[in-house]
Design an enzyme around this catalytic site. Structure first.
Site, PDB file in Angstrom:
ATOM      1  N   TYR A  49      -6.314   3.899  -5.985  1.00  0.00           N
ATOM      2  CA  TYR A  49      -7.376   4.453  -5.780  1.00  0.00           C
ATOM      3  C   TYR A  49      -7.054   6.001  -6.346  1.00  0.00           C
ATOM      4  O   TYR A  49      -5.857   6.768  -6.043  1.00  0.00           O
ATOM      5  CB  TYR A  49      -7.813   4.612  -4.440  1.00  0.00           C
TER       6      TYR A  49
ATOM      7  N   ALA B 223     -11.529   3.559   1.280  1.00  0.00           N
ATOM      8  CA  ALA B 223     -10.000   3.939   1.420  1.00  0.00           C
ATOM      9  C   ALA B 223      -9.846   4.266   2.807  1.00  0.00           C
ATOM     10  O   ALA B 223      -8.817   4.801   3.227  1.00  0.00           O
ATOM     11  CB  ALA B 223      -9.387   4.563   0.240  1.00  0.00           C
TER      12      ALA B 223
ATOM     13  N   GLU C  63     -17.678  -1.157  -3.737  1.00  0.00           N
ATOM     14  CA  GLU C  63     -18.487  -1.700  -2.823  1.00  0.00           C
ATOM     15  C   GLU C  63     -19.825  -1.074  -2.174  1.00  0.00           C
ATOM     16  O   GLU C  63     -20.323  -0.963  -1.021  1.00  0.00           O
ATOM     17  CB  GLU C  63     -17.545  -1.669  -1.319  1.00  0.00           C
TER      18      GLU C  63
ATOM     19  N   TYR D 282     -11.384 -10.000   2.769  1.00  0.00           N
ATOM     20  CA  TYR D 282     -10.551  -9.685   3.920  1.00  0.00           C
ATOM     21  C   TYR D 282     -10.645 -11.113   4.847  1.00  0.00           C
ATOM     22  O   TYR D 282     -11.624 -10.926   5.739  1.00  0.00           O
ATOM     23  CB  TYR D 282     -10.676  -8.557   4.490  1.00  0.00           C
TER      24      TYR D 282
ATOM     25  N   GLU E 108      -9.606  -6.661  -4.074  1.00  0.00           N
ATOM     26  CA  GLU E 108      -8.736  -6.238  -3.057  1.00  0.00           C
ATOM     27  C   GLU E 108      -8.594  -7.422  -1.820  1.00  0.00           C
ATOM     28  O   GLU E 108      -9.607  -8.186  -1.422  1.00  0.00           O
ATOM     29  CB  GLU E 108      -9.655  -5.086  -2.102  1.00  0.00           C
TER      30      GLU E 108
ATOM     31  N   TYR F 273      -1.142   0.282   8.241  1.00  0.00           N
ATOM     32  CA  TYR F 273      -2.109  -0.847   7.681  1.00  0.00           C
ATOM     33  C   TYR F 273      -1.378  -2.115   7.813  1.00  0.00           C
ATOM     34  O   TYR F 273      -1.890  -3.334   7.683  1.00  0.00           O
ATOM     35  CB  TYR F 273      -2.532  -0.614   6.230  1.00  0.00           C
TER      36      TYR F 273
END
Length: 562
Positions: A142, A188, A248, A303, A336, A404
């Protein structure tokens, strides 16, 4: 065949291993891709060499500006020669199975790193070398507009930790393709999702065709694009393989489609000729009409566990059928994919729990699931999380640490999760034909002792040579049907590698084939051993013992695998 897994390095879930040991263990990996340890592959072909095209420019040198060039940092540099640093122009194409470079299939295996989330540019090289040693062949970046510009119409700062040109040059040296993701909005978990602070009090939608906001967005894309354009694989400048437009957008209504189209057309107009795409949130099918938006293909993020690292994990599901409804002619690309979970301000869990939430066992199951669903382009979010310096983090969803729970910790220690990611890379490197595979009939699980098993089968479609007459390279994958189950499980499956004249009773083919394990005492042999030159063996010709004669099978008390 039982379900077995292992780690190549003796790592605990959150323990560290020395960098030197990990880099040595990675020294034998060439440009690889993804696979899974609970997977079997059968093929005779070796990995294809890196594709090449006609020379159009001088290959990338270690440095470009003499002794004061920041690329001449006195550190050990990568030595991989690949299409991103050979100074030659390359063509990027794709079909429903995979991306291609100069016609050669590529399994894109990437991890996300945010360059501003490390203390200084000196750490960029170390992180990229660790990723390369872990078997990744690409990195996703990014780019944070608000970090580079502080006032509308003002200058853009690309110095120090903001030196995008240096970052891309290091990636080229270290043998990594680049997925460039400059937004304008990126999310992000950073301040304003990456938009500059000066846009805070504007009344119009910031991500729209509002004249003022769109003009500022185009100025940003022109500034970052001037740098990225020098590093495109398509003209021999570097290793940038593709460019993401925005991120997104939650609805693909007419105004937002026009916004995406305006950005894409602007990017093409500033000299970017690598493929363009948008990242759809959660496989929602938004912006799937790529041609109408001046994009090249559909991609999405996923996810599967969710983000409540203090609560129960969701189940891993399947996605290939749904993806093919949206994108029947482009590679299955997860832009992602869950590599951890962020820790919002006030959350009842921390980074260590986020790691356990997405632990090595999940990483294996997720890897096998993706192989079984034909995913040949993949990016872990995050490979390394890092730190929110100053006020760069989003107040609502992040604080100083952006660890993370990633495979490389905030203080750049290596974990068992990275070892599993490396296993996945190594298996895919050993079976590059995965990139052409279509789904096949999954094998029937037999002699099950434990929890229910989900099985996958995929068969190569590019007419590669096979270890069996009339067959094709194939991949079998297995995982527990309940992805949160931890039951020790054993099972067997029947393997019929060649073509069969009849259909078996269980639907797997192979009627008339011996239906007992070759170690079963019911199997006896007549004849003698002879040596045969087996040109179909994986890795090239070898001399393999072969029994001459015929097998006799007596009655077996229960069928097993063959």
């Amino acid at each position: 065949m039982g379900h077995r897994s292992h780690s190549p390095l003796p790592l605990g879930p959150r323990s560290a291993v020395s960098r030197s040991a990990f880099l040595r263990a990675g020294a034998s990996l060439t440009v690889p891709a993804v696979a899974g340890p609970a997977v079997l592959g059968a093929s005779s072909a070796q990995a294809s060499p890196a594709p090449r095209g006609p020379a159009t420019s001088v290959p990338t040198a270690p440095g470009r500006g003499g002794d004061d060039d920041p690329l001449e940092d006195g550190l050990v540099h990568g030595s991989s020669l690949f299409p991103g640093n050979d100074g030659q122009a390359h063509e990027v194409t794709w079909d429903a199975r995979s991306f291609r470079i100069d016609g050669e299939r590529l399994h894109l295996y990437a991890g996300e790193i945010h360059p501003w989330r490390v203390p200084a540019p000196a750490q960029w090289r170390e992180l990229l070398q660790l990723m390369r040693a872990a078997g990744f062949n690409a990195v996703s970046f990014y780019f944070f507009w608000g970090l580079h510009q502080s006032e509308s119409g003002g200058p853009f700062d690309f110095t120090g930790i903001k030196d995008v040109d240096l970052l891309l040059r290091i990636a080229e040296q270290e043998g990594l393709f680049v997925i460039a993701r400059p937004g304008p909005y990126v999310n992000a978990e950073i301040s304003m999702g990456g938009l500059p602070a000066y846009m805070t009090n504007r009344a119009a939608s910031l991500r729209s065709t509002d004249p003022q906001n769109l003009a500022d967005s185009k100025d940003w894309l022109s500034a970052i694009g001037e740098i990225i354009a020098r590093h495109q694989i398509t003209d021999g400048g570097g290793s940038v393989l593709m460019w993401q437009i925005e991120n997104e957008l939650i609805d693909d209504d007419a105004p937002r489609k026009e916004f995406v189209r305006a950005l894409a057309q602007h990017v093409r107009g500033i000299g970017i000729d690598v493929p363009l795409f948008h990242n759809d949130y959660g496989l929602g099918g938004r912006f799937r009409d790529s041609a109408d938006l001046d994009l090249d293909f559909y991609a999405y993020d996923h996810y599967p566990l969710g983000f409540d690292a203090g609560g129960p994990r969701r189940q891993i599901g399947e996605a290939e059928d749904q993806f093919r409804e949206y994108a029947p002619e482009s590679p299955h690309f997860i832009t992602e994919s869950q590599g951890g979970a962020f820790t919002p301000w006030g959350a009842p869990f921390d980074a260590a729990q986020a790691f356990e939430f997405t632990d090595p066992a999940f990483t294996r199951q997720w890897g096998v699931r993706n192989l079984g669903n034909g995913v040949t382009a993949f990016n872990y979010y995050m490979a390394f999380g890092g730190t929110n310096w100053g006020f760069t983090g989003s107040p609502s969803s992040g604080f100083t640490s952006y660890d993370y729970g990633a495979a490389i910790t905030e203080d750049r220690l290596l974990t068992g999760k990275l070892a599993v990611q490396k296993e996945l890379a190594a298996l895919q490197e050993a079976l590059p034909q995965i990139t052409s595979m279509a789904p096949g009939a999954a094998p029937v699980v037999r002699d099950l002792d434990g929890a229910e098993v989900t099985a996958y089968a995929r068969i190569a479609t590019d007419s590669e040579p096979s270890a069996s007459d009339g067959g094709a390279p194939r991949l079998l994958g297995f995982r527990l049907a309940d992805s949160n189950d931890e039951t020790d499980t054993r099972f067997a499956v029947r393997l019929v590698l060649g073509a069969s004249d009849e259909e078996g009773d269980d639907g797997t083919g192979g009627a008339g084939q011996p239906d007992a394990d070759d170690a079963d005492p019911a199997i006896t042999y007549e004849g003698s051993w002879t040596a045969q030159d087996d040109a179909a063996a994986f890795g090239g010709p070898c001399i393999a013992p072969r029994r001459r004669g015929r097998a006799r099978a007596g009655r077996s008390p229960a069928p097993a695998s063959t």
